[in-house]
Design an enzyme around this catalytic site. Structure first.
Site, PDB file in Angstrom:
ATOM      1  N   LYS A 109       0.839  -1.203   0.000  1.00 30.04           N
ATOM      2  CA  LYS A 109       0.000   0.000   0.000  1.00 30.04           C
ATOM      3  C   LYS A 109       0.877   1.258   0.000  1.00 30.04           C
ATOM      4  O   LYS A 109       0.700   2.161  -0.792  1.00 30.04           O
ATOM      5  CB  LYS A 109      -0.933  -0.032   1.215  1.00 30.04           C
ATOM      6  CG  LYS A 109      -1.809   1.188   1.321  1.00 30.04           C
ATOM      7  CD  LYS A 109      -2.772   1.084   2.498  1.00 30.04           C
ATOM      8  CE  LYS A 109      -3.397   2.439   2.761  1.00 30.04           C
ATOM      9  NZ  LYS A 109      -4.338   2.440   3.865  1.00 30.04           N
ATOM     10  N   GLU A 115      10.436  -4.812   4.522  1.00 25.05           N
ATOM     11  CA  GLU A 115      10.460  -6.212   4.081  1.00 25.05           C
ATOM     12  C   GLU A 115      10.169  -6.318   2.586  1.00 25.05           C
ATOM     13  O   GLU A 115      10.864  -7.006   1.833  1.00 25.05           O
ATOM     14  CB  GLU A 115       9.403  -7.039   4.842  1.00 25.05           C
ATOM     15  CG  GLU A 115       9.701  -7.278   6.300  1.00 25.05           C
ATOM     16  CD  GLU A 115       9.176  -6.175   7.207  1.00 25.05           C
ATOM     17  OE1 GLU A 115       8.934  -5.039   6.725  1.00 25.05           O
ATOM     18  OE2 GLU A 115       9.014  -6.449   8.410  1.00 25.05           O
ATOM     19  N   GLY A 153      -4.787  -1.699   5.007  1.00 25.21           N
ATOM     20  CA  GLY A 153      -4.041  -2.861   4.506  1.00 25.21           C
ATOM     21  C   GLY A 153      -4.741  -4.175   4.801  1.00 25.21           C
ATOM     22  O   GLY A 153      -4.881  -5.043   3.940  1.00 25.21           O
ATOM     23  N   ARG A 154      -5.214  -4.342   6.030  1.00 23.65           N
ATOM     24  CA  ARG A 154      -5.828  -5.619   6.415  1.00 23.65           C
ATOM     25  C   ARG A 154      -7.248  -5.771   5.882  1.00 23.65           C
ATOM     26  O   ARG A 154      -7.893  -6.785   6.124  1.00 23.65           O
ATOM     27  CB  ARG A 154      -5.777  -5.783   7.927  1.00 23.65           C
ATOM     28  CG  ARG A 154      -6.378  -4.625   8.696  1.00 23.65           C
ATOM     29  CD  ARG A 154      -5.986  -4.678  10.174  1.00 23.65           C
ATOM     30  NE  ARG A 154      -6.439  -3.532  10.946  1.00 23.65           N
ATOM     31  CZ  ARG A 154      -5.781  -2.382  11.035  1.00 23.65           C
ATOM     32  NH1 ARG A 154      -4.648  -2.205  10.386  1.00 23.65           N
ATOM     33  NH2 ARG A 154      -6.254  -1.398  11.780  1.00 23.65           N
ATOM     34  N   GLU A 199      -4.718  -6.303  14.835  1.00 24.52           N
ATOM     35  CA  GLU A 199      -4.166  -5.008  14.425  1.00 24.52           C
ATOM     36  C   GLU A 199      -5.273  -3.946  14.500  1.00 24.52           C
ATOM     37  O   GLU A 199      -5.007  -2.763  14.669  1.00 24.52           O
ATOM     38  CB  GLU A 199      -3.582  -5.096  13.007  1.00 24.52           C
ATOM     39  CG  GLU A 199      -2.520  -4.045  12.737  1.00 24.52           C
ATOM     40  CD  GLU A 199      -1.807  -4.223  11.394  1.00 24.52           C
ATOM     41  OE1 GLU A 199      -2.442  -4.031  10.356  1.00 24.52           O
ATOM     42  OE2 GLU A 199      -0.606  -4.547  11.396  1.00 24.52           O
ATOM     43  N   HIS A 210      -6.211 -32.775  18.276  1.00 25.99           N
ATOM     44  CA  HIS A 210      -5.116 -33.606  18.796  1.00 25.99           C
ATOM     45  C   HIS A 210      -3.967 -32.762  19.301  1.00 25.99           C
ATOM     46  O   HIS A 210      -2.860 -33.248  19.460  1.00 25.99           O
ATOM     47  CB  HIS A 210      -4.654 -34.570  17.704  1.00 25.99           C
ATOM     48  CG  HIS A 210      -5.758 -35.471  17.259  1.00 25.99           C
ATOM     49  ND1 HIS A 210      -6.036 -36.671  17.881  1.00 25.99           N
ATOM     50  CD2 HIS A 210      -6.705 -35.309  16.311  1.00 25.99           C
ATOM     51  CE1 HIS A 210      -7.092 -37.228  17.305  1.00 25.99           C
ATOM     52  NE2 HIS A 210      -7.524 -36.417  16.352  1.00 25.99           N
ATOM     53  N   LYS A 212       9.610  -0.839  14.018  1.00 24.86           N
ATOM     54  CA  LYS A 212      10.187  -0.540  12.704  1.00 24.86           C
ATOM     55  C   LYS A 212      11.295   0.501  12.841  1.00 24.86           C
ATOM     56  O   LYS A 212      12.376   0.360  12.270  1.00 24.86           O
ATOM     57  CB  LYS A 212       9.113   0.039  11.771  1.00 24.86           C
ATOM     58  CG  LYS A 212       8.055  -0.939  11.302  1.00 24.86           C
ATOM     59  CD  LYS A 212       7.156  -0.212  10.296  1.00 24.86           C
ATOM     60  CE  LYS A 212       5.892  -0.975   9.995  1.00 24.86           C
ATOM     61  NZ  LYS A 212       4.969  -0.255   9.123  1.00 24.86           N
TER      62      LYS A 212
END
Ligand code: F6P
Length: 557
Positions: A210, A216, A279-280, A365, A396, A520
């Site tokens: 965005k 990253e 973004g999410r 977030e 399990h 960051k």
């Protein structure tokens, strides 16, 4: 509306009543089911294609009514309408919140700053669809003339989790001759492993960011660009300049098209979106380009259509029949009154194996905040930890704690009537075995097993207590006929709106994420300390210095 301070939910009469209910609360799902023949029918709702059974929730009709009162007293309907109408409810970033406009039909009107944005949304979608169709058909070719066989999405957070989760979930709908891979982590292992066996001449990279400034993603994009050029050269495939190769093998998705151009990606190969998409909340924007390539125009349009169906349900259904509103309010009850710090999401669908991870960003977030949208401290606990794994694997592993642990873990169970891959074991339909587990788990969690029932099985007295299931562990069961693109869209929008409802009750801005910034910044400051910069090292706290020292002593030269 957006500038109005939040209502302090804890000062409402509904909150006081809920506190009283909680003090005297004696959950009794066995008793409630026995005494109330209408409970299941009353508490089962359909929203689009989702069939949602809330009857195993830990609420009495009185508590349910008080939660509805709470919704009214905090102004849920008004805030929902403010969101849909494009008010700047993301106040800390001064932005509208309009992911719902991304799936609005072409003839809808959504105004932002005096402009109907729906036409822009559809123009961007058409651009993306056109490109996706070209890649799928082989018309889009790499620099050597080979068709694209692998699409690598480079992105992180919302620019990774949504498309990656949906790519997994919709595996049966994928183009058979195209694979998507997702590089997100700055751990070089991610890029190294995902690129290792690829043919550069038939690989397309989509840099999804965005902001187009995420460390990253830009680092991985540069690594991939270098990999592309050096591998094309090494194989003797490069007869043109780098720029020409990049223009056939790199496209970008971003709101920052100037930065895309700076990176060297042809602006004609850039797909835009807008700052009013978080973004999410962006899987339904051009951030979904990799998914659109994988499943094609029609399926992607169905995916958006499913989201829109859930939007319409949330926007128009009365709150007492409104599934996202009810699920959000129940979560508030569990979080704030029954002290549930976590919430499990347990899809009985291997295809949804990344859905809990996707929801972690969406919910945590959004609602992991300690201040409200006017900057004042929150007045109650906020976002719970969302987690989960597909059933039956989780059975399990961690279900033990949900059944018999000391914490209350409300859980959403999700299943589909039909399998994506029908298989039989002899005469046995394996999907039926799978579903039997889905039904059994919510039954066991709700109704448990008493000491008397354990004894009646002949259990030795010394282990009776260990074998008792207390029950009264709340679950919501969500079913749909099949996991189609439409249904996946509905599920995503359902959880988006649940998140919004909870944020509204807590008075928080569910659309900013300032809590990711400090780490960051510090990482940027620490980078020089890892090299030779003694001053930068000395500027760190004692623990960090010691850890860096360990790194210096143990790294291979
Ligand atoms: O660091 C958090 C975050 O900003 C998320 O909100 C976002 O989804 C992710 O990073 C990626 O951001 P971008 O799409 O701008 O690269």
């Amino acid at each position: 509306m957006s500038k109005r301070p939040p209502v302090d939910a804890t000062l409402t009469t509904a909150w006081q009543e809920l506190s009283q209910h909680a003090t005297a609360f004696q959950p009794d799902l066995r008793g409630w089911f026995a005494a109330d023949a209408g409970r299941v029918e009353r508490m089962t709702l359909d929203a689009a294609d989702l069939h949602v059974d809330l009857s195993k929730s830990l609420v009495t009709p009185e508590i349910a009514q008080t939660l509805l009162d709470l919704a009214e007293q905090v102004g849920l309907a008004e805030r929902r309408d403010a969101m849909f109408s494009g008010e700047r409810i993301n106040v800390t970033e001064n932005r509208a919140v309009l992911h719902t406009a991304l799936r609005a039909p072409a003839d809808a009107t959504v105004m932002v700053d005096g402009k109907n944005i729906v036409a822009d949304v559809h123009a961007a979608l058409e651009h993306m669809y056109h490109f996706a169709t070209e890649v799928r058909s082989g018309e889009w070719k790499g620099i050597t003339g080979r068709r694209i066989r692998t699409v690598v999405n480079i992105g992180i957070g919302g620019s990774d989790l949504g498309p990656m989760m949906a790519y997994e979930a919709l595996a049966p709908y994928r183009h058979l001759d195209l694979e998507c891979r997702f590089i997100s982590n700055i751990d070089p292992t991610d890029a190294a492993r995902k690129l290792a066996d690829l043919d550069p001449a038939s690989t397309l990279f989509i840099v999804s960011s965005k902001t187009f400034s995420t460390l990253e993603t830009l680092t991985n994009a540069r690594l991939c660009r270098d990999w592309l050029i050096s591998n094309l050269r090494a194989r003797g495939l490069m007869r043109v300049d780098d720029k020409a190769a990049i223009s056939r093998h790199f496209v970008a998705v971003s709101t920052a098209l100037d930065k895309v151009a700076e990176f060297g990606i042809d602006p004609a190969n850039a797909f835009g979106f807008w700052d009013w998409v978080g973004g999410r909340y962006s899987v339904d924007s051009t951030i979904g380009t990799s998914l659109a390539i994988a499943i094609g125009h029609d399926r992607f349009a169905e995916f958006l259509g499913g989201m829109h169906m859930m939007d319409e349900h949330f926007r128009t259904a009365p709150i007492e029949r409104n599934v996202p509103a009810l699920m959000g309010l129940l979560n508030v009850w569990y979080r704030n009154f029954l002290d549930a710090g976590t919430h499990a999401v347990l899809p009985y669908s291997q295809l949804l194996h990344r859905f809990p991870a996707y929801l972690q960003q969406l919910t945590m977030e959004s609602n992991g905040k300690s201040v409200r949208w006017d900057g004042s401290p929150v007045t109650s606990d906020t976002g719970e930890v969302f987690w989960g794994e597909p059933g039956t694997n989780g059975q399990h592993a961690f279900y033990q704690l949900i059944h018999q642990g000391t914490d209350l873990v409300p859980a959403d169970f999700i299943a589909f009537a039909n399998p994506a891959y029908p298989l039989v074991d002899g005469e046995q339909d394996v999907h039926e075995l799978f579903l039997a587990n889905f039904f059994a788990q919510t039954q066991a969690l709700a109704f448990g097993k008493t000491a008397g029932e354990v004894r009646a099985e002949g259990t030795p007295e010394r282990i009776v207590a260990a074998r008792v299931f207390p029950g009264n562990r709340p679950t919501t069961s969500i079913m749909a006929p099949d996991l189609t693109p439409t249904v996946l869209g509905q599920l995503i929008a359902l959880y988006e709106h649940i998140t919004f409802v909870q944020g509204t009750v807590w008075g928080i801005d569910s659309f900013d994420q300032w809590g990711v910034e400090l780490g960051k910044q510090l990482a940027q400051q620490i980078v020089p300390a890892l090299g030779e910069d003694d001053e930068a090292l000395k500027a760190q706290d004692a623990s960090t210095q010691a850890l860096i020292d360990y790194y210096h002593r143990h790294r291979s030269e």
